[in-house]
Scaffold this motif. Structure first.
Motif, PDB file in Angstrom:
ATOM      1  N   GLY A 104       0.827  -1.205   0.000  1.00 39.60           N
ATOM      2  CA  GLY A 104       0.000   0.000   0.000  1.00 39.60           C
ATOM      3  C   GLY A 104       0.858   1.250   0.000  1.00 39.60           C
ATOM      4  O   GLY A 104       1.860   1.340  -0.694  1.00 39.60           O
ATOM      5  N   ARG A 140       2.315   5.209   4.698  1.00 38.24           N
ATOM      6  CA  ARG A 140       1.716   5.263   6.033  1.00 38.24           C
ATOM      7  C   ARG A 140       1.364   3.852   6.521  1.00 38.24           C
ATOM      8  O   ARG A 140       1.683   3.461   7.645  1.00 38.24           O
ATOM      9  CB  ARG A 140       0.464   6.180   5.988  1.00 38.24           C
ATOM     10  CG  ARG A 140      -0.379   6.237   7.223  1.00 38.24           C
ATOM     11  CD  ARG A 140       0.335   6.797   8.451  1.00 38.24           C
ATOM     12  NE  ARG A 140       0.877   8.121   8.247  1.00 38.24           N
ATOM     13  CZ  ARG A 140       1.938   8.615   8.898  1.00 38.24           C
ATOM     14  NH1 ARG A 140       2.564   7.885   9.815  1.00 38.24           N
ATOM     15  NH2 ARG A 140       2.387   9.831   8.662  1.00 38.24           N
ATOM     16  N   GLN A 141       0.719   3.069   5.649  1.00 33.60           N
ATOM     17  CA  GLN A 141       0.334   1.697   6.061  1.00 33.60           C
ATOM     18  C   GLN A 141       1.577   0.861   6.376  1.00 33.60           C
ATOM     19  O   GLN A 141       1.602   0.093   7.342  1.00 33.60           O
ATOM     20  CB  GLN A 141      -0.435   1.019   4.916  1.00 33.60           C
ATOM     21  CG  GLN A 141      -1.815   1.589   4.670  1.00 33.60           C
ATOM     22  CD  GLN A 141      -2.401   1.077   3.347  1.00 33.60           C
ATOM     23  OE1 GLN A 141      -1.804   1.243   2.293  1.00 33.60           O
ATOM     24  NE2 GLN A 141      -3.563   0.459   3.423  1.00 33.60           N
ATOM     25  N   THR A 142       2.601   1.021   5.550  1.00 30.89           N
ATOM     26  CA  THR A 142       3.804   0.216   5.756  1.00 30.89           C
ATOM     27  C   THR A 142       4.542   0.659   7.020  1.00 30.89           C
ATOM     28  O   THR A 142       5.066  -0.174   7.771  1.00 30.89           O
ATOM     29  CB  THR A 142       4.710   0.307   4.513  1.00 30.89           C
ATOM     30  OG1 THR A 142       3.965  -0.180   3.397  1.00 30.89           O
ATOM     31  CG2 THR A 142       5.970  -0.507   4.666  1.00 30.89           C
ATOM     32  N   GLU A 202       3.168   1.632   9.694  1.00 30.82           N
ATOM     33  CA  GLU A 202       2.487   0.987  10.829  1.00 30.82           C
ATOM     34  C   GLU A 202       2.953  -0.458  10.984  1.00 30.82           C
ATOM     35  O   GLU A 202       3.189  -0.945  12.082  1.00 30.82           O
ATOM     36  CB  GLU A 202       0.968   1.031  10.627  1.00 30.82           C
ATOM     37  CG  GLU A 202       0.412   2.405  10.957  1.00 30.82           C
ATOM     38  CD  GLU A 202      -1.006   2.602  10.423  1.00 30.82           C
ATOM     39  OE1 GLU A 202      -1.692   1.607  10.117  1.00 30.82           O
ATOM     40  OE2 GLU A 202      -1.415   3.782  10.308  1.00 30.82           O
ATOM     41  N   ARG A 203       3.125  -1.161   9.829  1.00 29.83           N
ATOM     42  CA  ARG A 203       3.591  -2.547   9.892  1.00 29.83           C
ATOM     43  C   ARG A 203       5.019  -2.603  10.469  1.00 29.83           C
ATOM     44  O   ARG A 203       5.344  -3.474  11.284  1.00 29.83           O
ATOM     45  CB  ARG A 203       3.530  -3.176   8.494  1.00 29.83           C
ATOM     46  CG  ARG A 203       3.982  -4.611   8.389  1.00 29.83           C
ATOM     47  CD  ARG A 203       3.109  -5.626   9.123  1.00 29.83           C
ATOM     48  NE  ARG A 203       1.746  -5.753   8.641  1.00 29.83           N
ATOM     49  CZ  ARG A 203       1.331  -6.570   7.672  1.00 29.83           C
ATOM     50  NH1 ARG A 203       2.177  -7.352   7.064  1.00 29.83           N
ATOM     51  NH2 ARG A 203       0.053  -6.617   7.335  1.00 29.83           N
ATOM     52  N   VAL A 247      -5.739   3.046  -2.894  1.00 28.16           N
ATOM     53  CA  VAL A 247      -4.338   3.363  -2.583  1.00 28.16           C
ATOM     54  C   VAL A 247      -3.691   4.073  -3.766  1.00 28.16           C
ATOM     55  O   VAL A 247      -2.984   5.067  -3.608  1.00 28.16           O
ATOM     56  CB  VAL A 247      -3.560   2.058  -2.257  1.00 28.16           C
ATOM     57  CG1 VAL A 247      -2.045   2.300  -2.257  1.00 28.16           C
ATOM     58  CG2 VAL A 247      -3.997   1.486  -0.935  1.00 28.16           C
TER      59      VAL A 247
END
Ligand SMILES: CC(C)(COP(=O)(O)OP(=O)(O)OC[C@H]1O[C@@H](n2cnc3c(N)ncnc32)[C@H](O)[C@@H]1OP(=O)(O)O)[C@@H](O)C(=O)NCCC(=O)NCCSC(=O)CCC(=O)O
Length: 568
Positions: A83, A86-88, A90-91, A494
């Protein structure tokens, strides 16, 4: 010989005593004390022991450190990205909070091919197989709240590796970090792109120019950063045998050594920046033998052929990923078992860093839950099995040592073949970079590597179809009660959002600064190779928020493209 063994053990003992050890309980589950290393019994005279030796000593068959994992366990480095940034991010924070030891960035396909998210070539692919990174602004978000001076980051990217590295440096500067102290790994390995993965931007020569510049720049300015991760993983995943994976990868490594030497670099300074990346497949002992043979061959060639004098320049350090190709869509929970066994091979082979695949990766990028199981798999091996208590616990096994010798001999035969393709070793004056590099380039241009891999893949597939090789859930034991898996799906939203963010960033950046930086880059690219290192010029473009697509296309105006000859 008996005396040599005793002397070797004493030497190892002295080094072990002096080394730093983890503060941990080195006993079995039942409480029995175990020695940090085992070797031949006193008075024994095993033939060929100098090929096996002691951990931490040349030829490093048994590992790089006298302490093995008693000194430090391997780095748990889970490859992740999907994605947007930002999503990464968080991961990554989840991985670090759950005990992951380092970061490893997976980029999406447009990024891997040097395209921006708003390029027509990127349509439908943004954020799908990894994270989209268009400029340093995305890097800022990717590493938000993760101080880059305190973590080691691996970035899996090869065609556009150098612009991406420059964006990483620019993001670290924006965090206020001292970039000369950064530590991490950039994949960069372009040979394996032509050989197996097929993600190049330009012809081989311009890529080698950029790689030479990077090796020089890192050795001089960012000594802890490893600019090349010479990769067998993709070669193996394309269908190569274990020996082919080993030999093609080490040959590529020798090619980069020759590149460094051809530029007058000091091997003892640049060689520690070369690290390796292997696959760990399902044949348990064959894989362990491969890892041990890799260290031995590399040390010997580096010392005896290329003149490396320090241990660090003779060390083969490697990351391992469990075999993606061994995962099955059928009965996917079995993949946890496969991955555990492959991870154990890597650990018993002395890997320095490890990624364990998630059970659903044959279907999609991992969900948060499957990513956690993959991480925990490593932690179970590390914390519960006791395999970290003894350095090279399988050293001296008759089967394993024979297999190690066998795979080494096969690799040496393949090196000879590659050298012959380049005109052999006798005509060194004719090679502008070096004999192994000439052989590799010849093998790329005439399709030799691809056809060798295709032949091996074909043989294996045939063996599967004849039922000689077996896969549980595929051609054996196919009935099942397990149902469908929930998989991660990346929304097309995305892509829309990423394109909007890119448009907004393009509008607010200092366009005159970007244009000037790209002009300077074009001029530097056109200037002869000897006229200067391209890295500072690319770094300036990255600082100005030029996009990846803009930087790659600017260089592409001079370097051109590369099309592989079709082959049947
Ligand atoms: C060298 C490696 C292999 C590992 O580096 P790490 O920093 O993690 O570990 P390391 O260097 O082995 O160890 C860290 C420090 O501890 C020290 N150290 C380690 N063990 C020790 C011991 N027993 N005693 C004393 N010191 C020890 C080391 O010397 C080093 O310090 P010094 O630094 O002072 O020496 C690096 O290149 C790396 O991280 N590679 C990762 C590559 C990667 O993740 N690739 C992903 C590809 S994924 C992909 O391609 C996609 C495939 C797909 O399609 O799915």
């Amino acid at each position: 010989m008996g005396d040599d063994i005793a002397a070797g053990r004493a030497r190892w003992q002295a080094r072990y005593e002096a080394a730093r050890k983890r503060d941990a309980d080195f006993t079995t589950l039942s409480g029995a004390r175990v020695e940090p290393v085992y070797g031949p019994p006193e008075g024994a005279e095993p033939p060929g022991f100098d090929r096996i030796g002691w951990p931490g000593e040349f030829p490093f068959t048994r590992g790089l450190y006298p302490t093995g994992y008693r000194g430090r366990t391997w780095t748990i480095r889970q490859f992740a990205g999907f994605g947007n940034a930002r999503q990464t991010n968080e991961r990554y924070r989840m991985i670090l909070e759950s005990g992951g030891g380092g970061l490893s960035v997976a980029f999406d396909m447009p990024t891997l091919m040097g395209y921006d998210s708003d390029d027509s070539q990127a349509l439908g692919e943004v954020g799908h197989c990894g994270v989209a990174v268009d400029s340093v602004a995305d890097m800022d978000v990717l590493f938000d709240s993760i101080p880059l001076g305190e973590t080691t980051t691996s970035m899996t990217i090869s065609g556009p590796a150098i612009p991406m590295f420059c964006m990483y440096l620019a993001a670290a500067e924006r965090q206020g970090q001292d970039i000369t102290r950064l530590n991490g790994t950039l994949q960069t390995d372009i040979f394996k792109e032509y050989i197996a993965q097929k993600e190049w931007l330009y012809p081989p020569r311009p890529h080698l120019r950029l790689i030479g510049d990077l090796m020089e720049y890192c050795a001089e300015h960012i000594p802890a950063f490893k600019p090349l991760s010479v990769s067998g993983y993709h070669i193996r995943e394309a269908g190569a045998t274990a020996a082919q994976e080993l030999a093609f990868t080490l040959a590529d490594g020798f090619g980069y050594v020759e590149l460094g030497l051809s530029r007058g670099l000091d091997i003892d300074r640049f060689a520690p920046g070369l690290s390796f990346f292997f696959d760990s497949h399902l044949d348990f002992f064959e894989e362990i033998a491969k890892f041990r043979a890799a260290r031995r061959i590399w040390a010997r060639w580096m010392r005896d052929r290329y003149g490396a004098t320090t241990q660090r320049a003779q060390w083969l350090r490697f990351h391992t990923q469990t075999a993606g190709v061994s995962l099955t869509a059928q009965q996917p929970y079995n993949n946890v078992v496969r991955t555990s066994l492959e991870a154990l091979s890597a650990v018993l082979g002395g890997t320095n860093s490890l990624h364990t695949n998630a059970l659903d990766e044959t279907l999609a990028l991992p969900t948060e839950q499957s990513a956690e199981i993959a991480l925990r798999t490593q932690q179970v091996i590390m914390e519960e099995t006791g395999v970290v208590n003894v350095a090279d616990p399988l050293g001296g096994s008759w089967y394993l040592e024979a297999l190690t010798d066998q795979i080494e001999a096969e690799a040496e035969r393949i090196f000879e073949r590659i050298l012959r393709m380049g005109g052999g070793t006798d005509t060194e004056a004719e090679h502008d970079i070096g004999p192994m590099t000439s052989g590799i380039l010849a093998g790329i241009h005439n399709g030799w590597f691809s056809s060798e891999i295709a032949e091996s893949a074909f043989q294996y597939q045939r063996a599967l179809e004849k039922d000689e090789k077996r896969i549980v859930g595929v051609n054996r034991h196919t009935s099942t009660v397990s149902g469908e898996l929930e998989i991660l799906r990346i929304s097309h939203e995305v892509e829309r959002e990423q394109r909007a963010a890119l448009a907004e960033r393009r509008a607010r950046r200092d366009q005159a600064r970007v244009d000037a930086a790209l002009e300077r880059l074009l001029a530097a690219t056109r200037a002869p190779e000897s006229s200067g290192n391209l890295i500072p010029v690319i770094l300036d473009a990255a600082r100005a928020e030029a996009t990846l697509g803009e930087i790659c296309a600017t260089m592409g105006r001079e370097f051109g493209g590369y099309v592989e000859d079709p082959r049947f």
